[in-house]
Motif scaffolding. Structure first.
Motif, PDB file in Angstrom:
ATOM      1  N   ALA A 232       1.096  -1.306   0.064  1.00  0.00           N
ATOM      2  CA  ALA A 232       0.214  -0.173   0.392  1.00  0.00           C
ATOM      3  C   ALA A 232       0.789   0.973  -0.404  1.00  0.00           C
ATOM      4  N   ASN A 233       2.017   0.924   0.836  1.00  0.00           N
ATOM      5  CA  ASN A 233       2.780   2.404   0.498  1.00  0.00           C
ATOM      6  C   ASN A 233       3.561   2.602   0.061  1.00  0.00           C
ATOM      7  N   HIS A 234       3.851   1.855  -1.543  1.00  0.00           N
ATOM      8  CA  HIS A 234       4.164   2.494  -2.342  1.00  0.00           C
ATOM      9  C   HIS A 234       2.694   2.713  -3.591  1.00  0.00           C
ATOM     10  N   LEU A 235       1.847   2.438  -3.290  1.00  0.00           N
ATOM     11  CA  LEU A 235       0.714   2.321  -4.233  1.00  0.00           C
ATOM     12  C   LEU A 235      -0.012   3.900  -3.794  1.00  0.00           C
ATOM     13  N   TRP A 236      -0.004   4.203  -2.296  1.00  0.00           N
ATOM     14  CA  TRP A 236       0.114   5.798  -1.886  1.00  0.00           C
ATOM     15  C   TRP A 236       0.745   6.924  -2.704  1.00  0.00           C
ATOM     16  N   TRP A 237       1.865   6.004  -2.073  1.00  0.00           N
ATOM     17  CA  TRP A 237       3.051   7.038  -3.116  1.00  0.00           C
ATOM     18  C   TRP A 237       3.147   7.338  -4.907  1.00  0.00           C
ATOM     19  N   HIS A 238       2.184   6.083  -5.860  1.00  0.00           N
ATOM     20  CA  HIS A 238       1.660   6.554  -6.748  1.00  0.00           C
ATOM     21  C   HIS A 238       0.647   7.077  -7.111  1.00  0.00           C
ATOM     22  N   LEU A 239       0.136   7.194  -6.288  1.00  0.00           N
ATOM     23  CA  LEU A 239      -1.514   8.327  -6.209  1.00  0.00           C
ATOM     24  C   LEU A 239      -1.303   9.767  -6.475  1.00  0.00           C
ATOM     25  N   SER A 240      -0.093   9.837  -5.815  1.00  0.00           N
ATOM     26  CA  SER A 240       0.095  11.584  -5.520  1.00  0.00           C
ATOM     27  C   SER A 240       1.655  11.876  -6.556  1.00  0.00           C
ATOM     28  N   LEU A 241       1.992  10.485  -6.671  1.00  0.00           N
ATOM     29  CA  LEU A 241       2.435  11.575  -8.162  1.00  0.00           C
ATOM     30  C   LEU A 241       1.354  11.960  -9.344  1.00  0.00           C
ATOM     31  N   PHE A 242       0.324  11.072  -8.898  1.00  0.00           N
ATOM     32  CA  PHE A 242      -0.834  11.629 -10.121  1.00  0.00           C
ATOM     33  C   PHE A 242      -1.334  12.898  -9.220  1.00  0.00           C
TER      34      PHE A 242
END
Length: 461
Positions: A232-242
């Motif tokens: 989840a941590n990495h996927l939250w990071w991906h969401l933050s990039l958007f």
């Protein structure tokens, strides 16, 4: 007595309960749910001669690349090696792979796993380890081709097929085959909607294509499943990039504070990597992040001299320079210089070619020696894949180079770099803002105004 696993791959151990327990632990690593090491430890307590169980444990621990894990990985390997005479050829291949990894020859480890996969194309553990190791090592083509070699031999009736699709999806995306990558990723999610790695690969496609609104919608719609995973941590990071790409800084900080800012001092390094990578991007944009650097640097400082993985070192360096920890930064640089001068393992080349130059460039940036930062990064900009990670993660190098070029008043270079970024992703607020800043530096008033207008049109609330 030898048996087979659920895909027909031979296992030297003759207890079906142990083999089933191994499959359940392995499933945890692919879904990023549960605790696979605790699960396999319980099985090995009851079945200490279960060679493939020791192989699995040692193999999975290779992915941590942390000093505190090394002894556990080595212990599991040594227990497997002690049972060498009872192992079948497949298991011996796994043992040789982890031994090479422990000895620092990461590329030889991959070759051993590839030899296993060639003989046993349904060995999902071998495939997983090759793919993930190739990501760590920056072997972009290998991430795709390791799956391509065996994909025709798999079908949807085989256990784990959805994970093979996920691996293939990510490998295709990293090789810019976005259409097929998204198709494979969504096929995986059709079979297993909570597969975080497939969510990850589809998010990468959207990130690279500049589909920010679609990416935000896709990630948030699926968050109830992936936000409970260890990924989840990495996927939250991906969401933050958007969100960052469309200028929604408040939402980026909200994600950081609620999902990336862990209080666990012994958190997984991947959590600290994502946090550092996000804060550095905000730093490049001139965003005040308050005390966030301090708490993150506290977590990185104990590993300042690890020199296990260049990718880790550069993210540690981001925190040290940003929090004014000159002593920790110097310890990291000194450790890397000693390491490069004496060690012979595979990470040496990664550190020498990309890791140390980037660390020095980060130090230059913080010292406002932007010209030196530019010169260091220009020399390595087309070799950055050797640092490991993904295109999205390594983009921070190009982003740092561009910002440093602007601050060094090298506006011709900055415009060229900004134009490159817009050509690849023309839906990014940040990219057009960089074009505008470069034009302003060159005195191109009308062109700067048009670029600013384009950036404003892409900004969302």
């Amino acid at each position: 007595m030898s048996l087979n696993d659920c895909r027909g791959v031979p296992v030297s151990y003759g207890n079906r309960d142990a083999i089933k327990a191994l499959e359940e632990a392995h499933l945890c690593t692919m879904t990023f749910f549960g605790d696979p090491i605790t699960m396999i430890n319980r099985t090995l307590e009851e079945h200490p001669d279960f060679i493939m169980g020791h192989c699995f444990k040692a193999a999975w621990l290779t992915q941590t690349l942390e000093t505190r894990i090394y002894r556990r990985m080595l212990s599991a390997l040594e227990k497997a090696e002690a049972l060498w005479d009872k192992a079948n050829e497949r298991e011996r291949g796994h043992i040789k792979a982890v031994r090479a990894w422990v000895d620092g020859d990461f590329f030889a480890a991959v070759q051993h796993w590839e030899a296993v996969l060639t003989c046993y194309p349904l060995d999902l553990l071998a495939l997983q380890m090759i793919h993930l190791a190739d990501v760590l090592l920056g072997d972009v083509v290998g991430q795709r081709d390791c799956v391509a070699r065996v994909f025709a031999l798999w079908d949807e009736d085989m256990p784990g097929y959805e994970f093979v699709l996920g691996f293939y999806s990510f490998g295709l995306e990293e090789n810019s085959d976005y259409l097929q990558a998204e198709e494979m990723g969504r096929m995986s999610l059709a079979i297993r909607p909570d597969n975080p790695y497939a969510v990850h690969s589809v998010s990468h496609v959207m990130e690279m294509q500049g589909r920010q609104a679609g990416g935000i919608s896709f990630m948030r719609e699926r968050a109830p499943s992936w936000s409970r995973s260890h990924f989840a941590n990495h996927l939250w990071w991906h969401l933050s990039l958007f969100h960052l790409d469309v200028g929604q800084v408040d939402r980026v900080l909200d994600i950081y504070d609620n999902n990336l800012r862990t209080q666990n001092q012994t958190a997984d390094k991947y959590e600290e990597l994502d946090a550092a990578a996000l804060l550095w991007r905000l730093k490049l944009l001139g965003i005040d992040v308050g005390d966030r650097w301090t708490s993150l640097a506290d977590k990185w400082e104990p590993s300042a001299e690890d020199t296990l993985y260049a990718f880790n070192d550069v993210h540690a360096m981001m925190t040290f320079v940003s929090d004014g920890r000159t002593e920790a930064a110097q310890r990291l640089l000194n450790a890397n210089e000693r390491y490069i001068g004496h060690a012979t393992d595979a990470n040496v080349a990664m550190s020498r070619e990309i890791g140390l130059p980037f660390c020095l460039a980060l130090q230059d940036f913080e010292r406002e020696d932007y010209g030196s930062c530019v010169d260091r990064l220009l020399a390595v900009r087309y070799m950055t894949h050797r640092l490991g990670g993904s295109h999205a993660q390594r983009d921070i190098i190009g982003w740092t180079l561009l910002e440093a070029a602007l601050r060094a008043k090298r506006f011709d270079l900055a415009l060229a770099l900004a134009n490159e970024r817009c050509a690849l992703k023309n839906t990014s607020v940040q990219n057009w803002s960089y074009v505008a800043r470069a034009h302003k530096g060159l005195g191109h008033v009308n062109r700067a105004a048009r670029a600013d207008a384009r950036a404003l049109s892409l900004t969302t609330g």
